[in-house]
Write a protein that holds these residues in place. Sequence first.
Motif, PDB file in Angstrom:
ATOM      1  N   ARG A  36       0.838  -1.212   0.000  1.00 37.19           N
ATOM      2  CA  ARG A  36       0.000   0.000   0.000  1.00 37.19           C
ATOM      3  C   ARG A  36       0.871   1.260   0.000  1.00 37.19           C
ATOM      4  NH1 ARG A  36      -5.332  -0.938   0.773  1.00 37.19           N
ATOM      5  NH2 ARG A  36      -5.989  -2.919   1.712  1.00 37.19           N
ATOM      6  N   GLN A  37       2.026   1.178   0.641  1.00 38.67           N
ATOM      7  CA  GLN A  37       2.985   2.273   0.613  1.00 38.67           C
ATOM      8  C   GLN A  37       3.862   2.067  -0.623  1.00 38.67           C
ATOM      9  OE1 GLN A  37       3.942   5.095   2.523  1.00 38.67           O
ATOM     10  NE2 GLN A  37       5.416   5.325   0.859  1.00 38.67           N
ATOM     11  N   TYR A  39       6.955   2.584  -3.221  1.00 37.20           N
ATOM     12  CA  TYR A  39       8.372   2.896  -3.096  1.00 37.20           C
ATOM     13  C   TYR A  39       8.914   3.259  -4.475  1.00 37.20           C
ATOM     14  CZ  TYR A  39       7.626   0.613   1.375  1.00 37.20           C
ATOM     15  OH  TYR A  39       7.141   0.281   2.613  1.00 37.20           O
ATOM     16  N   SER A  62       3.258  -0.059   6.055  1.00 41.98           N
ATOM     17  CA  SER A  62       1.923  -0.338   5.506  1.00 41.98           C
ATOM     18  C   SER A  62       1.805  -1.820   5.228  1.00 41.98           C
ATOM     19  CB  SER A  62       1.704   0.437   4.202  1.00 41.98           C
ATOM     20  OG  SER A  62       2.430  -0.168   3.136  1.00 41.98           O
TER      21      SER A  62
END
Length: 295
Positions: A36-37, A39, A62
Amino acid sequence: MKLAVFYYTQSGQALSVAKSICKKVDHVVYKQVTPRQSYPFPWSRDEFLDVFPETRLGIPPSGIVPLDFSDVEDADMVMIVGQSWYLSPSLPLQSFFTDNGVRNYLKGRDVVMVNACRNMWLMTSRKVKEYLTEAGARLVGHIVMQDPAQNLVSVLTVVRWLMKGKKEGTRLLPPAGIPDRDIEEASRFGEIIETAWNRGELATLQDGLLAAGAIHYQPSVLFLEKTGHRMFALWARFVRRKGGFGDKRRLCRLHLFYAYLLTVLFLLSPLAQLMFWLTYPLHRAGRKRVEDCSV
């Protein structure tokens, strides 16, 4: 054999490795792990430094986008393909392993772990074993695909790749990452895995993989990794005391860590490797090789 392959990749290298290994396996279903996060790739220096404390301490910021397991519920085996960040499983892999849906899916299943990394894989391997044990899964195989370049050379090439997106070699430096030829030849591992499953010999699968070169053991590099892993824990806690992931207040401490990292990589690590080889007869290398490469 039906094989479920879960993978996380930024540059595409891990997926290339997975597809090569599974090239001769009849039935493969690929499932991408999406955190979800997000990078970035390429990274900025500060962005890559900012993931360090949480990666080393096992605190992913996340979870992952929920996976649909309906087409792999009947899979006979599972393969997980990813990478190491800061001598630990990458944050997306950590998010994957701590997801409740994933843990429920892995329970009771046979798993092969594939690490597409620079050259330090031992502490990632140990952490993955912990995750799988907690989930009730069985680790039956471990493959490490790594950059064969000398340690300091691979530092330069991988940083250039991560920060600038430049994988190609130059007059002075080789290409970054796992060589194309090594990736292409990885299909032999898939044949070994399928043969072991067909014969009901998963208990000896790792022996077959090791005989085929699934892990290139570099004792001096692993010595550096173990030392670095302990020091990284101290630095990660030091940084976290100024705030969590994304907190600008900890940027100064991350820059201090960066200066420490450069000093260790280019000044202290060559000396440490020299001392390791000078005292090599005193190390229980043969026994440790078996322990480190086992599942």
